[in-house]
Enzyme design. Structure first.
Site, PDB file in Angstrom:
ATOM      1  N   CYS A  51      -1.597   1.759  -2.618  1.00  0.00           N
ATOM      2  CA  CYS A  51      -2.333   2.797  -2.395  1.00  0.00           C
ATOM      3  C   CYS A  51      -1.886   4.559  -2.206  1.00  0.00           C
ATOM      4  O   CYS A  51      -2.669   5.356  -3.038  1.00  0.00           O
ATOM      5  CB  CYS A  51      -3.225   2.740  -1.030  1.00  0.00           C
ATOM      6  SG  CYS A  51      -3.486   1.201  -0.711  1.00  0.00           S
ATOM      7  N   HIS A  90       6.931   4.799   5.819  1.00  0.00           N
ATOM      8  CA  HIS A  90       7.730   3.216   5.891  1.00  0.00           C
ATOM      9  C   HIS A  90       8.354   3.232   7.030  1.00  0.00           C
ATOM     10  O   HIS A  90       8.496   2.661   8.001  1.00  0.00           O
ATOM     11  CB  HIS A  90       9.067   2.993   4.933  1.00  0.00           C
ATOM     12  CG  HIS A  90       8.506   2.408   4.044  1.00  0.00           C
ATOM     13  ND1 HIS A  90       7.326   2.283   3.383  1.00  0.00           N
ATOM     14  CD2 HIS A  90       8.735   2.483   2.082  1.00  0.00           C
ATOM     15  CE1 HIS A  90       6.755   2.215   1.875  1.00  0.00           C
ATOM     16  NE2 HIS A  90       8.538   1.741   0.791  1.00  0.00           N
ATOM     17  N   CYS A 109       0.841  -1.219  -0.072  1.00  0.00           N
ATOM     18  CA  CYS A 109       0.310   0.150   0.271  1.00  0.00           C
ATOM     19  C   CYS A 109       0.748   1.527  -0.260  1.00  0.00           C
ATOM     20  O   CYS A 109       0.542   1.816  -1.132  1.00  0.00           O
ATOM     21  CB  CYS A 109      -1.324   0.056   0.933  1.00  0.00           C
ATOM     22  SG  CYS A 109      -1.911   1.366   1.397  1.00  0.00           S
TER      23      CYS A 109
END
Ligand SMILES: Cc1cc2nc3c(=O)[nH]c(=O)nc-3n(C[C@H](O)[C@H](O)[C@H](O)COP(=O)(O)OP(=O)(O)OC[C@H]3O[C@@H](n4cnc5c(N)ncnc54)[C@H](O)[C@@H]3O)c2cc1C
Ligand SMILES: NC(=O)c1ccc[n+]([C@@H]2O[C@H](COP(=O)([O-])OP(=O)(O)OC[C@H]3O[C@@H](n4cnc5c(N)ncnc54)[C@H](OP(=O)(O)O)[C@@H]3O)[C@@H](O)[C@H]2O)c1
Length: 529
Positions: free
Chosen positions: A91, A141, A86
């Site tokens: 996304c 991240h 994602c």
């Protein structure tokens, strides 16, 4: 005695406090390295309650929930960060591109008016936007690695592919870890195009686009007709790259998308065409031609005619397939007709002690489902029988607008209920040229300068029970409401037009449903509005 992380060449962070800003350089340094990042308590000795293979949305939320519920999870990912596809390729870039598309679209429509620069002066680059994403994506991240260690206190091993040896043993970094249960959350991957020329340079998908694009495309052909095709096509076109969408089913009429109201679909598809996107419905690709890079797509048109569409960029929007091959190879779990790992409502696979979650179990491949599947597996592993039914849910996609919907379409409602009432904006039979509605944040300028661009909305009601059956919206800013409308609509007692009319709206609210319901709620014999 198992080896310490250091002995297996890993970066042992268990005893380190790594601040949030320190995470980004660590992740960047590991993107091109094989060194695992190891965060284990007691060096991973003992037995875990669950090892989550795959630390995407499903694995990360599942492991966090299991930890919060008093269990001992270990989550393992082959990437040097948690969060999965994602924030890395799917996304998050899609939302960045869709926001860029909406801004560019506004600039184009309002060019030369007020403070908007004149037509012809707008220059946008797909490559520049992708570069912005590439430079910034590690921030998400870093946050997830930091949060999962420092706040959620979940053990993890990153930058190392794992494999299950049996239902209670996982191998990673050459070590074996014991567990009561395994939760497989290894996601899905883009389906390749099965066409001559599909491996030519210039053929991209959502993942390779953000990893590999190194030139500015000017002429694009998208194959597929669902969310990815519409979202990326809207962005490419808004950025100035002439785009053709080649879809074998009518655009947005595909098996994965349920409850798409035809009036909403028409508004969206007509709007895309008005913006210059060429939409070929009922077409199928035959071959991709090119030498050093793609030069054309040869296709069969809706009447069987041959189409030759010149392009320098082909985008594969034909959907994803679950990574079930590994799950079968490791554990022999049962797989369904779309390569999905078959699970029951508790996320249990056909193999005792093995759960599967997220995209790996097939459509809908959406974040809410991935996260809640992980949580469902965790709850059951921790001894709480819990079932997750995701057959109905609120849905959305981007064009240069947001399109959001939940519940039945008008046509579906008419098949099931004899007395269907529709409240919509603009009202049936009235065009945007007659009334610049719906008007709200995000469409105020359009309302006064380009009334046909103000969006569309519809509320479908059972006139007998007075219950709302479906909400549908194209515009800006209403998507958030659909999370709560979904809850209200699907709770056992549902929500009636009268209860909607009793809610306190924040005028001007983008979906208008509350005030529209209030205008009709006084009537015993409900009629359209
Ligand atoms: C272009 C695009 C846009 C999207 N936009 C949206 C959106 O706006 N909203 C929305 O709700 N959904 C969206 N989705 C869907 C959403 O991205 C997925 O449903 C979600 O990311 C799935 O999470 P997951 O945990 O199941 O899989 P993933 O996030 O893919 O995680 C799987 C993880 O498994 C790891 N893995 C694989 N094999 C191994 C192994 N052997 N050992 C260790 N780790 C392994 C991978 O590295 C990966 O991190 C979009 C999808 C696409 C393609
Ligand atoms: N929430 C979000 O905003 C969001 C955004 C993007 C993606 N996602 C999720 O990510 C997943 C992937 O999305 P997607 O839009 O790529 O895929 P999708 O919803 O699975 O749709 C695939 C599309 O490709 C077509 N197709 C499939 N195989 C084809 C072939 N061989 N040749 C030509 N056309 C083919 C299908 O046509 P037919 O209808 O004819 O089969 C369909 O139009 C979905 O589960 C989606 O929900 C979510």
């Amino acid at each position: 005695m198992a080896a310490r992380a250091g002995d297996t060449g890993g970066m042992d962070i268990a005893e380190q406090t790594i601040s949030l800003p320190e995470w980004s350089p660590i992740i960047d340094a590991h993107m091109d390295s094989d060194e695992p990042i190891v965060n284990l308590v007691d060096d991973g000795q003992g037995t875990y309650d669950a090892i989550f293979i795959g630390g995407g949305a499903a694995g990360r939320f599942g492991s966090a929930y299991l930890k919060a519920a008093g269990g001992r999870p270990l989550v393992i990912d082959r990437w040097p960060f948690l969060g999965g596809s994602c924030p890395h390729q799917a996304c998050v870039p899609h939302h960045l591109f869709s926001e860029a598309a909406a801004l560019l679209d506004r600039e184009r429509w309002l060019a030369g008016q007020l403070w908007f620069r004149p037509e012809g002066e707008l220059r946008a680059s797909i490559l520049d936007v992708i570069e912005v994403f590439r430079r910034g994506r590690t921030a998400a991240h870093a946050f997830m690695n930091w949060q999962t260690k420092s706040q959620l206190e979940v053990e993890y091993i990153l930058n190392a592919a794992a494999r299950a040896l049996d239902a209670h043993t996982v191998e990673v970094m050459g070590r074996r870890f014991q567990t009561r249960n395994i939760v497989l959350g290894i996601g899905a991957r883009q389906k390749p195009l099965d066409l001559p020329g599909a491996s030519l340079p210039g053929v991209f998908d959502f993942a390779t686009l953000v990893e590999e694009l190194d030139y500015e495309p000017h002429r694009c052909v998208i194959i597929g007709g669902s969310k990815v095709a519409v979202e990326y096509g809207s962005f490419f076109q808004a950025a100035g790259c002439q785009t053709t969408i080649l879809t074998r089913s009518p655009l947005l009429r595909t098996a994965n998308l349920h409850h798409v109201d035809e009036d909403v679909r028409r508004y969206v598809v007509d709007g895309m065409r008005q913006r210059g996107v060429e939409v070929i419905e009922g077409g199928s690709p035959v071959e991709i031609k090119g030498t050093d890079r793609v030069e054309a797509v040869i296709a069969r048109g809706p009447d069987g005619e041959e189409l030759h569409i010149e392009c320098d960029f082909v985008f594969n929007g034909t959907g994803e397939t679950p990574n079930s091959d590994l799950a079968v190879q490791w554990l022999g779990v049962k797989v369904g007709p779309h390569n999905e790992v078959v699970v029951d409502a508790r996320m249990r696979t056909s193999v005792d002690g093995v759960y599967a979650v997220g995209d790996l179990i097939g459509a809908p491949m959406e974040m809410f489902k991935a996260r809640k599947c992980g949580m469902t597996a965790a709850r059951n592993i921790m001894g709480e029988p819990y079932e997750f039914d995701f057959s109905e849910y609120p849905d959305f996609l981007h064009t240069t607008y947001e399109m959001a919907w939940v519940g039945l379409t008008e046509a579906e409602a008419r098949e099931r209920h004899p007395n269907v009432v529709v409240i919509q904006m603009p009202p049936k039979g009235i065009g945007h040229d007659e009334v610049p509605l719906p008007l709200c944040e995000g469409t105020m300028l359009y309302g006064f300068l380009k009334p046909e661009l103000t969006g569309f909305q519809k509320c479908v009601i059972d006139g007998d029970s007075r219950r709302v059956l479906g909400f549908h919206h194209v515009g800006y800013g209403a998507k958030d409401a659909f999370q709560y409308l979904d809850y209200l609509l699907r709770r056992p007692e549902g929500i009636t037009i009268d209860e909607m009319g009793q809610m306190n709206e924040l005028f001007l609210n983008p979906d208008h449903f509350i005030q529209l319901c209030r205008l009709r709620a006084g009537r015993q014999d409900l009629v359209d509005l």
